[in-house]
Scaffold this active site. Structure first.
Site, PDB file in Angstrom:
ATOM      1  N   ASN A   7       0.874  -1.170   0.000  1.00 40.71           N
ATOM      2  CA  ASN A   7       0.000   0.000   0.000  1.00 40.71           C
ATOM      3  C   ASN A   7       0.914   1.223   0.000  1.00 40.71           C
ATOM      4  O   ASN A   7       1.502   1.567   1.026  1.00 40.71           O
ATOM      5  CB  ASN A   7      -0.879  -0.046   1.259  1.00 40.71           C
ATOM      6  CG  ASN A   7      -1.823   1.141   1.345  1.00 40.71           C
ATOM      7  OD1 ASN A   7      -1.809   2.039   0.495  1.00 40.71           O
ATOM      8  ND2 ASN A   7      -2.636   1.148   2.381  1.00 40.71           N
ATOM      9  N   ARG A  91      -2.424  -2.021  -3.510  1.00 37.32           N
ATOM     10  CA  ARG A  91      -3.619  -1.204  -3.297  1.00 37.32           C
ATOM     11  C   ARG A  91      -3.543  -0.049  -4.281  1.00 37.32           C
ATOM     12  O   ARG A  91      -2.727   0.858  -4.136  1.00 37.32           O
ATOM     13  CB  ARG A  91      -3.669  -0.687  -1.865  1.00 37.32           C
ATOM     14  CG  ARG A  91      -4.893   0.153  -1.633  1.00 37.32           C
ATOM     15  CD  ARG A  91      -5.027   0.604  -0.192  1.00 37.32           C
ATOM     16  NE  ARG A  91      -6.252   1.379  -0.067  1.00 37.32           N
ATOM     17  CZ  ARG A  91      -6.394   2.399   0.766  1.00 37.32           C
ATOM     18  NH1 ARG A  91      -5.416   2.766   1.553  1.00 37.32           N
ATOM     19  NH2 ARG A  91      -7.521   3.053   0.812  1.00 37.32           N
ATOM     20  N   HIS A 180     -12.792   3.284  -0.257  1.00 37.77           N
ATOM     21  CA  HIS A 180     -12.827   2.243   0.794  1.00 37.77           C
ATOM     22  C   HIS A 180     -13.558   0.991   0.312  1.00 37.77           C
ATOM     23  O   HIS A 180     -14.069   0.210   1.121  1.00 37.77           O
ATOM     24  CB  HIS A 180     -13.575   2.723   2.069  1.00 37.77           C
ATOM     25  CG  HIS A 180     -12.873   3.775   2.866  1.00 37.77           C
ATOM     26  ND1 HIS A 180     -13.566   4.767   3.523  1.00 37.77           N
ATOM     27  CD2 HIS A 180     -11.568   3.995   3.124  1.00 37.77           C
ATOM     28  CE1 HIS A 180     -12.725   5.548   4.165  1.00 37.77           C
ATOM     29  NE2 HIS A 180     -11.486   5.105   3.940  1.00 37.77           N
ATOM     30  N   HIS A 207     -17.751   2.295   7.575  1.00 36.73           N
ATOM     31  CA  HIS A 207     -16.288   2.289   7.725  1.00 36.73           C
ATOM     32  C   HIS A 207     -15.920   3.618   8.371  1.00 36.73           C
ATOM     33  O   HIS A 207     -15.889   4.661   7.718  1.00 36.73           O
ATOM     34  CB  HIS A 207     -15.625   2.128   6.353  1.00 36.73           C
ATOM     35  CG  HIS A 207     -14.123   2.179   6.400  1.00 36.73           C
ATOM     36  ND1 HIS A 207     -13.323   1.081   6.139  1.00 36.73           N
ATOM     37  CD2 HIS A 207     -13.276   3.193   6.678  1.00 36.73           C
ATOM     38  CE1 HIS A 207     -12.057   1.423   6.260  1.00 36.73           C
ATOM     39  NE2 HIS A 207     -11.997   2.705   6.579  1.00 36.73           N
ATOM     40  N   GLY A 211     -10.422   8.369   7.817  1.00 34.51           N
ATOM     41  CA  GLY A 211     -11.334   8.653   6.718  1.00 34.51           C
ATOM     42  C   GLY A 211     -12.557   7.772   6.951  1.00 34.51           C
ATOM     43  O   GLY A 211     -12.410   6.637   7.389  1.00 34.51           O
ATOM     44  N   ARG A 240     -11.195  16.028   7.195  1.00 36.85           N
ATOM     45  CA  ARG A 240     -11.966  16.369   5.993  1.00 36.85           C
ATOM     46  C   ARG A 240     -13.384  16.776   6.365  1.00 36.85           C
ATOM     47  O   ARG A 240     -14.000  16.165   7.246  1.00 36.85           O
ATOM     48  CB  ARG A 240     -12.033  15.163   5.048  1.00 36.85           C
ATOM     49  CG  ARG A 240     -10.718  14.900   4.336  1.00 36.85           C
ATOM     50  CD  ARG A 240     -10.824  13.651   3.487  1.00 36.85           C
ATOM     51  NE  ARG A 240      -9.834  12.677   3.898  1.00 36.85           N
ATOM     52  CZ  ARG A 240      -9.867  11.387   3.575  1.00 36.85           C
ATOM     53  NH1 ARG A 240     -10.844  10.902   2.850  1.00 36.85           N
ATOM     54  NH2 ARG A 240      -8.911  10.580   3.978  1.00 36.85           N
ATOM     55  N   ASP A 282      -7.950  13.033  15.965  1.00 37.20           N
ATOM     56  CA  ASP A 282      -8.016  11.666  16.486  1.00 37.20           C
ATOM     57  C   ASP A 282      -9.196  11.518  17.463  1.00 37.20           C
ATOM     58  O   ASP A 282      -9.318  12.267  18.433  1.00 37.20           O
ATOM     59  CB  ASP A 282      -6.695  11.349  17.200  1.00 37.20           C
ATOM     60  CG  ASP A 282      -6.561   9.881  17.502  1.00 37.20           C
ATOM     61  OD1 ASP A 282      -5.721   9.223  16.882  1.00 37.20           O
ATOM     62  OD2 ASP A 282      -7.314   9.381  18.384  1.00 37.20           O
ATOM     63  N   ILE A 331     -12.520   3.675  14.339  1.00 33.57           N
ATOM     64  CA  ILE A 331     -13.586   4.124  15.257  1.00 33.57           C
ATOM     65  C   ILE A 331     -14.701   3.069  15.321  1.00 33.57           C
ATOM     66  O   ILE A 331     -15.210   2.756  16.401  1.00 33.57           O
ATOM     67  CB  ILE A 331     -14.155   5.490  14.797  1.00 33.57           C
ATOM     68  CG1 ILE A 331     -13.041   6.552  14.753  1.00 33.57           C
ATOM     69  CG2 ILE A 331     -15.278   5.944  15.709  1.00 33.57           C
ATOM     70  CD1 ILE A 331     -13.442   7.865  14.079  1.00 33.57           C
ATOM     71  N   GLU A 333     -14.494  -0.120  14.972  1.00 35.04           N
ATOM     72  CA  GLU A 333     -14.100  -1.333  15.700  1.00 35.04           C
ATOM     73  C   GLU A 333     -13.836  -1.065  17.181  1.00 35.04           C
ATOM     74  O   GLU A 333     -13.954  -1.972  18.005  1.00 35.04           O
ATOM     75  CB  GLU A 333     -12.832  -1.934  15.067  1.00 35.04           C
ATOM     76  CG  GLU A 333     -13.085  -2.521  13.692  1.00 35.04           C
ATOM     77  CD  GLU A 333     -11.808  -2.844  12.927  1.00 35.04           C
ATOM     78  OE1 GLU A 333     -10.801  -3.181  13.565  1.00 35.04           O
ATOM     79  OE2 GLU A 333     -11.826  -2.747  11.686  1.00 35.04           O
ATOM     80  N   ASN A 334     -13.424   0.185  17.495  1.00 35.04           N
ATOM     81  CA  ASN A 334     -12.989   0.484  18.865  1.00 35.04           C
ATOM     82  C   ASN A 334     -13.828   1.503  19.620  1.00 35.04           C
ATOM     83  O   ASN A 334     -13.704   1.625  20.823  1.00 35.04           O
ATOM     84  CB  ASN A 334     -11.540   1.007  18.842  1.00 35.04           C
ATOM     85  CG  ASN A 334     -10.597   0.011  18.214  1.00 35.04           C
ATOM     86  OD1 ASN A 334     -10.373  -1.056  18.767  1.00 35.04           O
ATOM     87  ND2 ASN A 334     -10.061   0.338  17.057  1.00 35.04           N
ATOM     88  N   GLU A 383      -8.306  -5.069   4.758  1.00 35.85           N
ATOM     89  CA  GLU A 383      -8.133  -4.758   3.341  1.00 35.85           C
ATOM     90  C   GLU A 383      -6.941  -5.505   2.751  1.00 35.85           C
ATOM     91  O   GLU A 383      -6.971  -5.930   1.600  1.00 35.85           O
ATOM     92  CB  GLU A 383      -7.951  -3.241   3.170  1.00 35.85           C
ATOM     93  CG  GLU A 383      -9.240  -2.478   3.415  1.00 35.85           C
ATOM     94  CD  GLU A 383      -9.040  -1.033   3.818  1.00 35.85           C
ATOM     95  OE1 GLU A 383      -8.624  -0.780   4.968  1.00 35.85           O
ATOM     96  OE2 GLU A 383      -9.293  -0.143   2.986  1.00 35.85           O
TER      97      GLU A 383
HETATM   98  P1  ADP Z   1      -7.145   5.189   8.809  1.00 29.38           P
HETATM   99  O1  ADP Z   1      -8.274   5.828   8.023  1.00 29.38           O
HETATM  100  O2  ADP Z   1      -5.966   6.087   8.988  1.00 29.38           O
HETATM  101  O3  ADP Z   1      -6.829   3.773   8.413  1.00 29.38           O
HETATM  102  P2  ADP Z   1      -8.138   3.961  11.218  1.00 29.38           P
HETATM  103  O4  ADP Z   1      -9.150   3.064  10.606  1.00 29.38           O
HETATM  104  O5  ADP Z   1      -6.930   3.354  11.823  1.00 29.38           O
HETATM  105  O6  ADP Z   1      -7.751   5.140  10.271  1.00 29.38           O
HETATM  106  O7  ADP Z   1      -8.919   4.795  12.362  1.00 29.38           O
HETATM  107  C1  ADP Z   1      -8.290   5.785  13.101  1.00 29.38           C
HETATM  108  C2  ADP Z   1      -9.335   6.361  14.063  1.00 29.38           C
HETATM  109  O8  ADP Z   1      -9.747   5.331  14.966  1.00 29.38           O
HETATM  110  C3  ADP Z   1      -8.800   7.518  14.910  1.00 29.38           C
HETATM  111  O9  ADP Z   1      -9.723   8.583  14.946  1.00 29.38           O
HETATM  112  C4  ADP Z   1      -8.689   6.862  16.271  1.00 29.38           C
HETATM  113  O10 ADP Z   1      -8.854   7.801  17.310  1.00 29.38           O
HETATM  114  C5  ADP Z   1      -9.839   5.891  16.252  1.00 29.38           C
HETATM  115  N1  ADP Z   1      -9.672   4.932  17.340  1.00 29.38           N
HETATM  116  C6  ADP Z   1      -8.687   4.023  17.502  1.00 29.38           C
HETATM  117  N2  ADP Z   1      -8.821   3.403  18.711  1.00 29.38           N
HETATM  118  C7  ADP Z   1      -9.918   3.952  19.298  1.00 29.38           C
HETATM  119  C8  ADP Z   1     -10.578   3.761  20.555  1.00 29.38           C
HETATM  120  N3  ADP Z   1     -10.119   2.894  21.432  1.00 29.38           N
HETATM  121  N4  ADP Z   1     -11.680   4.494  20.812  1.00 29.38           N
HETATM  122  C9  ADP Z   1     -12.148   5.399  19.915  1.00 29.38           C
HETATM  123  N5  ADP Z   1     -11.563   5.644  18.722  1.00 29.38           N
HETATM  124  C10 ADP Z   1     -10.466   4.930  18.424  1.00 29.38           C
END
Ligand code: ADP
Length: 397
Positions: A7, A91, A180, A207, A211, A240, A282, A331, A333-334, A383
């Site tokens: 990538n 990618r 995506h 997603h 982004g 964005r 973030d 976001i 997933e977490n 991905e």
């Molecule tokens: P990218 O588009 O760069 O691949 P990611 O899919 O890795 O981004 O997502 C990054 C986002 O996920 C950031 O805004 C980060 O704060 C958020 N994130 C990661 N861990 C957590 C968490 N534990 N709680 C809330 N948001 C999270």
């Protein structure tokens, strides 16, 4: 079969080497600051310590050379001969209307990718650099391009046309492409599998990462998605703006004395969650600031949630119902509280949210209660694995 997935960004390169016998990752890593001061390769062989190699990396060719050397290294390598790399999956971002599927890269594909840089001036050139570098450094290896736009090529004109003069669409391909796609394809395919592979399905995939984009997936095919001609449209993102009234652009250019580059930078780099909160792009920082009482951080969270809800509502209507909603990416997933706040507004659809199940990060979990009319899942995206699978399928032929 061993597949290297690449990538390439303008100054970075992420890689993973897969053993496709069991789809395991043998090694992965990241080259940062290509062509800049402080360039570095961080190599992570499976089951071993990370290796950090700081050295001058002036271009993508040198980066690939270093990646191959790291994979072959006597101490931290995972293969003995470069010939063990059966194929490379790239990618490749923008496939325009030409690439509705992944494809084996040949001269014709390269020429078309070059032509498409007009549509993706920031994203396609690094992929092309990466492909050219592989041609040189891993001579003869078969390569496959996996396009971010491809999965969304099934959208009907009613989803991809903007309300602009049709001649402009014909002249410039001014239309929604969506991005995506590899992630939406991966998680929607998994969702359909979880549902037991029914012939008909209605899925909304969210997603949500740095982004963010949403997709309405009917019977396994995108019928609408939130990103547009570029990845700027749709849900508010880290930096964005997402959707806005297009009249804001000439207004801002006039009032702030911005030129095209200035307004592009404002909308892509200084807006979104960062722009509203003034804290960070973030999500974790914004959540922390909001907890400490920062009003602007709270507003950023509220706008984010609302834009996601707006798309869920729109897509539920377009799909004429929903079987499953899927959250994925950083976001998705977490973000436990983000998911909860979104799902708390989905009773009208028939979502029965399971707060206890939602208390999880980064793994596949059903976060709706058994019997919920609309099922809600967290499905971690992958991905790279999707690219490796496509590469194996096409390079094996
Ligand atoms: P990218 O588009 O760069 O691949 P990611 O899919 O890795 O981004 O997502 C990054 C986002 O996920 C950031 O805004 C980060 O704060 C958020 N994130 C990661 N861990 C957590 C968490 N534990 N709680 C809330 N948001 C999270």
């Amino acid at each position: 079969m061993k597949i290297l997935v690449l990538n390439c960004g303008s100054s970075s390169l992420k890689y993973q080497l897969f053993n496709m016998d069991d789809e395991s990752v043998m090694a992965k890593g990241l080259v940062e600051k290509i062509g800049l001061d402080g360039s570095v390769l961080i190599h992570q062989p499976e089951g071993m310590d990370k290796v950090r190699i700081e050295t001058a990396i002036p271009d993508h060719g040198t980066a690939i050379e270093l990646v191959v050397a790291a994979l072959l290294d006597a101490k931290h390598g995972v293969i003995k001969d470069m010939k063990e790399i059966d194929a490379v999956g790239h990618r490749t971002i923008h496939g325009g209307t030409t690439f509705a599927e992944s494809c084996v890269i040949d001269d014709k594909v390269m020429a078309e990718m070059e032509r498409l840089t007009e549509l993706a001036p920031l994203h396609n050139p690094p992929s092309i650099l990466g492909i050219r570098a592989c041609e040189q450094k891993i001579p003869g290896v078969k390569m496959v391009g996996v396009f971010d736009t491809a999965f969304h090529q099934t959208m009907p004109p009613s989803s991809y046309l903007y309300g602009l003069p049709y001649e402009l669409y014909e002249k410039y391909q001014l239309r929604r492409f969506g991005f995506h796609g590899t992630s939406h394809r991966f998680v929607s395919a998994r969702a359909i599998e979880i549902m037991g592979n029914p012939a008909h399905s209605k899925i909304i995939t969210c997603h949500l990462g740095n982004g963010s984009s949403m997709a309405a997936v009917k019977d396994g095919k995108t019928i609408d998605t939130s990103m547009g001609f570029t990845p700027l449209e749709g849900v508010i993102m880290g930096t964005r703006s997402g959707d806005l009234d297009p009249a804001i652009i000439p207004f801002l250019m006039d009032k702030e004395g911005l030129d095209i580059a200035g307004v592009n930078a404002l909308l892509n780099k200084k807006s979104g969650l960062l722009g509203i909160s003034g804290v960070s792009s973030d999500m974790r920082d914004i959540e922390n600031a909001a907890k400490e009482g920062n009003q602007r951080a709270q507003m950023a969270l509220d706008v984010f949630k609302k834009t996601v809800l707006r798309y869920i509502g729109a897509y539920a209507a377009e799909l004429d119902g929903v079987d499953m909603i899927v959250f994925t990416a950083g976001i998705g997933e977490n973000g436990i509280s983000t998911r909860k706040e979104i799902c708390d507004n989905l009773h009208y659809l028939g979502v029965e949210f399971d707060e206890a199940a939602n208390d999880c990060r980064g793994k596949e979990v059903e976060i709706s209660k058994p019997g919920s009319k609309v099922r809600v899942f967290v499905i971690p995206t992958n991905e790279e694995l999707m690219i490796a699978r496509d590469t194996m399928a096409l390079a094996g032929k």
